[in-house]
Scaffold this active site. Sequence first.
Site, PDB file in Angstrom:
ATOM      1  N   PHE A  34      -1.034  -9.618 -12.179  1.00  0.00           N
ATOM      2  CA  PHE A  34      -2.292  -9.000 -12.156  1.00  0.00           C
ATOM      3  C   PHE A  34      -2.487  -8.853 -13.722  1.00  0.00           C
ATOM      4  CE2 PHE A  34      -1.583  -7.795  -8.092  1.00  0.00           C
ATOM      5  CZ  PHE A  34      -2.831  -7.951  -7.410  1.00  0.00           C
ATOM      6  N   ASP A 103      -0.208 -11.041  -0.734  1.00  0.00           N
ATOM      7  CA  ASP A 103      -0.226 -12.535  -0.754  1.00  0.00           C
ATOM      8  C   ASP A 103       0.127 -13.026   0.656  1.00  0.00           C
ATOM      9  OD1 ASP A 103       2.407 -12.307  -1.086  1.00  0.00           O
ATOM     10  OD2 ASP A 103       2.194 -12.581  -3.200  1.00  0.00           O
ATOM     11  N   HIS A 120      -1.173  -2.125  -1.180  1.00  0.00           N
ATOM     12  CA  HIS A 120      -1.990  -2.514  -1.789  1.00  0.00           C
ATOM     13  C   HIS A 120      -3.077  -3.606  -0.892  1.00  0.00           C
ATOM     14  CE1 HIS A 120      -0.091  -1.468  -5.771  1.00  0.00           C
ATOM     15  NE2 HIS A 120      -0.516  -0.473  -5.304  1.00  0.00           N
ATOM     16  N   CYS A 128     -13.348  -4.820   8.125  1.00  0.00           N
ATOM     17  CA  CYS A 128     -14.598  -4.046   8.253  1.00  0.00           C
ATOM     18  C   CYS A 128     -14.369  -2.833   7.526  1.00  0.00           C
ATOM     19  CB  CYS A 128     -15.255  -3.788   9.611  1.00  0.00           C
ATOM     20  SG  CYS A 128     -16.536  -2.661   9.661  1.00  0.00           S
ATOM     21  N   CYS A 131     -15.252   0.252  10.716  1.00  0.00           N
ATOM     22  CA  CYS A 131     -14.403   0.346  11.936  1.00  0.00           C
ATOM     23  C   CYS A 131     -12.786  -0.297  11.890  1.00  0.00           C
ATOM     24  CB  CYS A 131     -15.037  -0.379  13.045  1.00  0.00           C
ATOM     25  SG  CYS A 131     -15.229  -2.214  13.108  1.00  0.00           S
ATOM     26  N   CYS A 155     -19.709  -3.902  14.620  1.00  0.00           N
ATOM     27  CA  CYS A 155     -20.288  -2.812  13.992  1.00  0.00           C
ATOM     28  C   CYS A 155     -21.455  -2.904  13.000  1.00  0.00           C
ATOM     29  CB  CYS A 155     -19.406  -1.631  13.800  1.00  0.00           C
ATOM     30  SG  CYS A 155     -18.801  -1.598  12.245  1.00  0.00           S
ATOM     31  N   SER A 193       9.264  -5.589  -9.721  1.00  0.00           N
ATOM     32  CA  SER A 193       8.329  -4.742  -9.883  1.00  0.00           C
ATOM     33  C   SER A 193       8.508  -3.852 -11.408  1.00  0.00           C
ATOM     34  CB  SER A 193       8.016  -3.487  -8.989  1.00  0.00           C
ATOM     35  OG  SER A 193       7.093  -2.583  -9.317  1.00  0.00           O
ATOM     36  N   ASN A 218      14.488  -7.174 -12.043  1.00  0.00           N
ATOM     37  CA  ASN A 218      13.109  -7.514 -12.640  1.00  0.00           C
ATOM     38  C   ASN A 218      13.431  -8.144 -13.850  1.00  0.00           C
ATOM     39  OD1 ASN A 218      10.315  -7.090 -12.434  1.00  0.00           O
ATOM     40  ND2 ASN A 218      10.557  -5.826 -14.492  1.00  0.00           N
TER      41      ASN A 218
END
Length: 250
Positions: A34, A103, A120, A128, A131, A155, A193, A218
């Site tokens: 990201f 992913d 996440h 939805c 609902c 809905c 991370s 990492n």
Amino acid sequence: MSNAKPLAEMIRAADRVLVFTGAGISTESGIPDFRSPGGVWSKMKPIYFQDFVSDRDARREGWNRVFNRTAGWVGASPNTGHYAIAELVKQGKVSAVVTQNVDNLHQDAGVPDDKVIEIHGNASYAKCLECGMRHEFEELRAPWENDEELVCASCAGLLKTATISFGQAMPEDKMARATAEAESCDLCIVLGSSLVVYPAAGIPVMAARAGARLVIINREPTDLDPYASLVLNTEIGALMDEVMKELEAA
């Protein structure tokens, strides 16, 4: 001694392992991360949750990104690291996988859905907003191509990818499950991370505070390295492949 041996020994000695994964495990499958230079958010601006809900143009742009696969979050294959985790879950060593990734690669590698806590969300299907009903992208493609509003078949609430957008509340049930796993594990392994995005990065902190040994793997150092029993700045897939061979050889 190889890097794999001390980690294999820690896994062997543990009764309940929590695995916490970030973008670094998925970049080895070709999924873009990201925040780094060249990452997703350097190429396109995120769509904030409130804008998605209130603005049809923002929703249209969001769905354009889904169906054109602009972000590149889905469609890759699991790598050795994902398969190693799946095997440790199958063996009963790993009680849960808490992931920041969206992913679906842990499930694709064979981790049962109920063992993956996606804090996440997931980019491989829609939900939805009213609902919570799940909708598959393929059933939404035709109405999207016809420029129709994408709404729930049950809905008529607005549909959105099942990811957690900027400005959207974290899923309380999943955070509660992740917290419970952190407080009950005796080994927490962080894979890929940077541990800078909260509240997600608080999960390994909780594990360490509850007495678990902390391992951080990492490519770059993290702020939590001083609190870890083992820190390895290396590729995840190759390391976990060695770890599994060490465990099998014992």
